[in-house]
Design a protein around this motif. Structure first.
Motif, PDB file in Angstrom:
ATOM      1  N   LYS A 164     -21.760  30.132 -16.680  1.00 30.85           N
ATOM      2  CA  LYS A 164     -22.427  28.898 -17.001  1.00 30.85           C
ATOM      3  C   LYS A 164     -23.878  28.668 -16.803  1.00 30.85           C
ATOM      4  O   LYS A 164     -24.746  28.405 -17.449  1.00 30.85           O
ATOM      5  N   GLN A 165     -24.087  29.470 -15.687  1.00 29.84           N
ATOM      6  CA  GLN A 165     -25.517  29.669 -15.244  1.00 29.84           C
ATOM      7  C   GLN A 165     -26.240  30.422 -16.086  1.00 29.84           C
ATOM      8  O   GLN A 165     -27.720  30.381 -16.503  1.00 29.84           O
ATOM      9  N   ASN A 185     -26.911  28.680 -19.167  1.00 25.28           N
ATOM     10  CA  ASN A 185     -28.088  27.570 -18.854  1.00 25.28           C
ATOM     11  C   ASN A 185     -29.708  28.325 -18.869  1.00 25.28           C
ATOM     12  O   ASN A 185     -30.528  27.894 -19.540  1.00 25.28           O
ATOM     13  N   ALA A 186     -29.643  29.601 -18.042  1.00 30.51           N
ATOM     14  CA  ALA A 186     -30.934  30.159 -18.105  1.00 30.51           C
ATOM     15  C   ALA A 186     -31.335  30.826 -19.538  1.00 30.51           C
ATOM     16  O   ALA A 186     -32.747  30.886 -19.822  1.00 30.51           O
ATOM     17  N   ASP A 216     -30.463  29.330 -22.429  1.00 26.25           N
ATOM     18  CA  ASP A 216     -30.609  28.061 -23.357  1.00 26.25           C
ATOM     19  C   ASP A 216     -32.151  27.441 -23.579  1.00 26.25           C
ATOM     20  O   ASP A 216     -32.238  27.394 -24.957  1.00 26.25           O
ATOM     21  N   ASP A 217     -32.962  27.704 -22.767  1.00 26.04           N
ATOM     22  CA  ASP A 217     -34.307  27.200 -22.616  1.00 26.04           C
ATOM     23  C   ASP A 217     -35.122  28.006 -22.046  1.00 26.04           C
ATOM     24  O   ASP A 217     -35.630  27.647 -20.829  1.00 26.04           O
ATOM     25  N   PRO A 218     -35.219  29.358 -22.218  1.00 29.38           N
ATOM     26  CA  PRO A 218     -36.230  30.375 -21.422  1.00 29.38           C
ATOM     27  C   PRO A 218     -37.652  29.688 -21.508  1.00 29.38           C
ATOM     28  O   PRO A 218     -38.416  30.223 -20.476  1.00 29.38           O
ATOM     29  N   PRO A 268     -38.035  27.135 -17.568  1.00 27.65           N
ATOM     30  CA  PRO A 268     -37.019  27.421 -16.460  1.00 27.65           C
ATOM     31  C   PRO A 268     -36.746  26.276 -15.400  1.00 27.65           C
ATOM     32  O   PRO A 268     -36.012  26.486 -14.763  1.00 27.65           O
ATOM     33  N   THR A 299     -35.871  23.357 -15.795  1.00 25.22           N
ATOM     34  CA  THR A 299     -34.814  22.655 -16.319  1.00 25.22           C
ATOM     35  C   THR A 299     -33.435  23.540 -15.938  1.00 25.22           C
ATOM     36  O   THR A 299     -32.428  23.222 -15.473  1.00 25.22           O
ATOM     37  N   ALA A 300     -33.532  24.681 -16.468  1.00 30.10           N
ATOM     38  CA  ALA A 300     -32.332  25.748 -16.070  1.00 30.10           C
ATOM     39  C   ALA A 300     -32.252  25.976 -14.674  1.00 30.10           C
ATOM     40  O   ALA A 300     -30.959  25.859 -14.274  1.00 30.10           O
ATOM     41  N   LYS A 343     -30.267  22.626 -13.667  1.00 33.33           N
ATOM     42  CA  LYS A 343     -28.922  22.606 -14.099  1.00 33.33           C
ATOM     43  C   LYS A 343     -28.115  23.737 -12.973  1.00 33.33           C
ATOM     44  O   LYS A 343     -26.993  23.499 -12.694  1.00 33.33           O
ATOM     45  N   ASN A 344     -28.814  24.953 -12.801  1.00 30.24           N
ATOM     46  CA  ASN A 344     -27.938  25.936 -12.200  1.00 30.24           C
ATOM     47  C   ASN A 344     -27.790  25.571 -10.415  1.00 30.24           C
ATOM     48  O   ASN A 344     -26.985  26.081 -10.051  1.00 30.24           O
TER      49      ASN A 344
END
Length: 112
Positions: free
Chosen positions: A70-71, A74-75, A77-79, A82, A84-85, A88-89
């Motif tokens: 999942k992490q 997340n990374a 999804d929207d490079p 960073p 946001t990722a 989330k992580n």
């Protein structure tokens, strides 16, 4: 775990060596990419471990594998965002602190 351990440690050692060359921007970027590649192997390592894990840690090992996967998602999804990722992580990582600790303790005690 042993199948991945050497590859992971070697890749991270090389990454650290390159990142420490702060006067060489190319080496720094290479090091960061190597660190990302090493980290990207963690979901596979834990998924393989979950397949053969003893019952005491099987569900924890699978939860860790799922969290690492999942992490990475997340990374990716929207490079361009960073931050946001990262947030989330961090949230995902906090949900598996117990399982990671359980797997680590078991491996340290039983797997040398």
């Amino acid at each position: 775990m042993n199948r991945y351990k050497k590859q992971y440690l070697d890749t991270f050692a090389s990454a650290n060596s390159n990142v420490e060359k702060t006067s060489d921007p190319g080496a720094f970027v290479t090091g960061m990419l190597q660190a990302l590649m090493a980290t990207s192997a963690l979901p596979s390592m834990f998924a393989d471990m979950a397949k053969v894990a003893p019952p005491e840690i099987q569900s924890d090992t699978q939860r860790v594998a799922d969290a690492f996967s999942k992490q990475l998602g997340n990374a990716a999804d929207d490079p361009m965002n960073p931050g946001t990722a990262l947030m989330k992580n961090l949230a995902v990582g906090m949900t598996v602190l117990g399982p990671i600790s359980n797997v680590n303790s078991y491996v340290a005690e039983h797997c040398g």
